[in-house]
Motif scaffolding. Sequence first.
Motif, PDB file in Angstrom:
ATOM      1  N   LEU B   8      49.653  33.320  39.160  1.00  0.00           N
ATOM      2  CA  LEU B   8      48.342  33.274  38.509  1.00  0.00           C
ATOM      3  C   LEU B   8      48.254  32.077  37.566  1.00  0.00           C
ATOM      4  O   LEU B   8      47.203  31.444  37.433  1.00  0.00           O
ATOM      5  N   GLU B  34      42.589  39.631  36.677  1.00  0.00           N
ATOM      6  CA  GLU B  34      43.903  38.979  36.509  1.00  0.00           C
ATOM      7  C   GLU B  34      43.746  37.468  36.355  1.00  0.00           C
ATOM      8  O   GLU B  34      44.466  36.841  35.563  1.00  0.00           O
ATOM      9  N   HIS B  37      42.413  36.868  32.829  1.00  0.00           N
ATOM     10  CA  HIS B  37      43.443  37.088  31.802  1.00  0.00           C
ATOM     11  C   HIS B  37      44.513  35.992  31.842  1.00  0.00           C
ATOM     12  O   HIS B  37      45.046  35.611  30.791  1.00  0.00           O
ATOM     13  N   ALA B  38      44.790  35.470  33.030  1.00  0.00           N
ATOM     14  CA  ALA B  38      45.723  34.335  33.104  1.00  0.00           C
ATOM     15  C   ALA B  38      45.140  33.116  32.389  1.00  0.00           C
ATOM     16  O   ALA B  38      45.863  32.345  31.735  1.00  0.00           O
ATOM     17  N   LYS B 162      37.280  37.386  43.172  1.00  0.00           N
ATOM     18  CA  LYS B 162      38.157  38.473  43.628  1.00  0.00           C
ATOM     19  C   LYS B 162      37.698  38.879  45.027  1.00  0.00           C
ATOM     20  O   LYS B 162      36.498  39.049  45.254  1.00  0.00           O
ATOM     21  N   GLN B 195      41.575  35.592  43.829  1.00  0.00           N
ATOM     22  CA  GLN B 195      42.638  36.592  43.843  1.00  0.00           C
ATOM     23  C   GLN B 195      42.283  37.610  44.927  1.00  0.00           C
ATOM     24  O   GLN B 195      41.170  38.117  44.989  1.00  0.00           O
ATOM     25  N   ARG B 197      43.425  41.151  47.172  1.00  0.00           N
ATOM     26  CA  ARG B 197      44.282  42.334  47.065  1.00  0.00           C
ATOM     27  C   ARG B 197      45.433  42.239  48.053  1.00  0.00           C
ATOM     28  O   ARG B 197      46.537  42.683  47.780  1.00  0.00           O
ATOM     29  N   VAL B 223      47.025  39.515  44.351  1.00  0.00           N
ATOM     30  CA  VAL B 223      47.186  40.457  43.235  1.00  0.00           C
ATOM     31  C   VAL B 223      47.042  41.838  43.855  1.00  0.00           C
ATOM     32  O   VAL B 223      45.944  42.306  44.149  1.00  0.00           O
ATOM     33  N   PRO B 226      44.862  45.185  41.727  1.00  0.00           N
ATOM     34  CA  PRO B 226      44.037  44.573  40.691  1.00  0.00           C
ATOM     35  C   PRO B 226      43.466  45.607  39.722  1.00  0.00           C
ATOM     36  O   PRO B 226      43.121  46.719  40.118  1.00  0.00           O
ATOM     37  N   ALA B 227      43.367  45.201  38.472  1.00  0.00           N
ATOM     38  CA  ALA B 227      42.753  46.064  37.465  1.00  0.00           C
ATOM     39  C   ALA B 227      41.251  46.114  37.713  1.00  0.00           C
ATOM     40  O   ALA B 227      40.652  45.160  38.212  1.00  0.00           O
ATOM     41  N   HIS B 239      42.506  42.693  25.867  1.00  0.00           N
ATOM     42  CA  HIS B 239      43.406  41.602  26.260  1.00  0.00           C
ATOM     43  C   HIS B 239      43.260  40.447  25.276  1.00  0.00           C
ATOM     44  O   HIS B 239      42.150  40.006  25.048  1.00  0.00           O
TER      45      HIS B 239
END
Lengths: 223, 240
Positions: B8, B34, B37-38, B162, B195, B197, B223, B226-227, B239
């Motif tokens: 990431l 993700e 957040h990266a 995503k 990203q 899945r 990822v 994933p969240a 975060h």
Amino acid sequence: MTDKLTNAQIAWRAAQDIADGAYVNLGIGFPEMVARFQPPGRQAVFHTENGVLGFGEAPTAGDEDWDLINAGKKAITLKPGTAFFHHADSFAMVRGGHLDVAILGAYEVAETGDLANWSTGPKDVPAVGGAMDLVHGAKRVAVITDHVTRKGQPKLVERCTLPLTGVGCVTRIYTSLAVIDIEAGRFILREMLPALSIDALQNVTGAKLHVTDPVGDLICPEV
Amino acid sequence: MDKRLASLAEAVAGIPDGATVMIGGFGGSGAPIELIHALIDRFLETGSPKGLTVINNNAGNGRVGIAAMIEQGMVAKMICSFPRSADPRAFTERYQAGEIALELVPQGTLAERIRAGGAGIPAFFTPSSVGTDLAIGKPVQTFEGRDYVMERWLKADYALLKAELGDHLGNLTYRMAARNFSPLMASAAARTVVQVRRAVEPGEIDPEHVITPGLFVDAIIEVANPAQEEELNRAGACHP
């Protein structure tokens, strides 16, 4: 004035005018209730701006799939015939005139058909979503609303004072007291609560109500 | 050709200060948590990227995803249709303090501006917003008796998206309503990072099922679990 329809009853009344097989967009919040009151034997297909057509009811708590939501970001469900599509296709459905009905809430509706429903003024964080697209796309744009504001001020007015969502776009208003059409820049009274007089209704309406045909009784079941 | 990335951190490494970044998702559905957040982690380590213009339907919810980017002060401007949410504090506080700019765009216009950006169409006319405050300053033209507002394309330096499946060539499928803006954004960014899945071999996605052809995609990063923004918020997550 003693009595008025509940939000659910206003939604019920609006649902009676949706034909079998109609493609329908319901605004976030109160208008979403219209889906609960489809008359027996009729099935409308509901569209939500984020890219789902023909979805089912809300899931039970705990069964939500947060990739499957409506424009209000509430969880919905699949049912046979559901379709997914991206946002440009979704708004092609809207602007391209492919929806039969859009039902929205309102802060104010003018006798010209102007609608204000997205901003209460400069103090607010403005947020418009898909409302400005919906009012120019659907074949029929209807509003469901209380007849007056919480402070008792008319929501049906000669000219909107709040920022407009669209100009000359609304054709029918379902309120807590009446059903009113907008034709040629005039409010035409179609139905009202049987206990109400036209004078009493006019007193809480901010523009002239016109009567061109016999006014029907607005009668809704307890829902 | 293999568009897979190893990490990431690598996926978000090139985004410079002041970049315009399209971020997929409608609310939490389709939000590339993700990747976002990266990007925040990189900012916290290095001070970059900052001064970003972010294009998304919303302006974050809670203290994760885009809301966390705004809370950290990475975002100079939001271009969106609906900067309200269940918990809009991050955006609202910065907006009311004059620390973040807002370009409010009707949702269908936002989608079409992005589509136009990806399709090489610099401007188009739409009936949406005619006669309203959001049309102020924009050219209006009459076609067949009806007024339309001219809107300009939207393009970006980066798109962070995503998807569900992605093969090594960048062909993508999406999951349910998580598709929303992502196929449009993939086409409208100079560099599109996704990203997925599950990263799969070319041929594993039926060509009939490809939603975003790999031509629009520059890099994928798997990822696996994933969240989901909505679930993070219900758990009170934050975060970093």
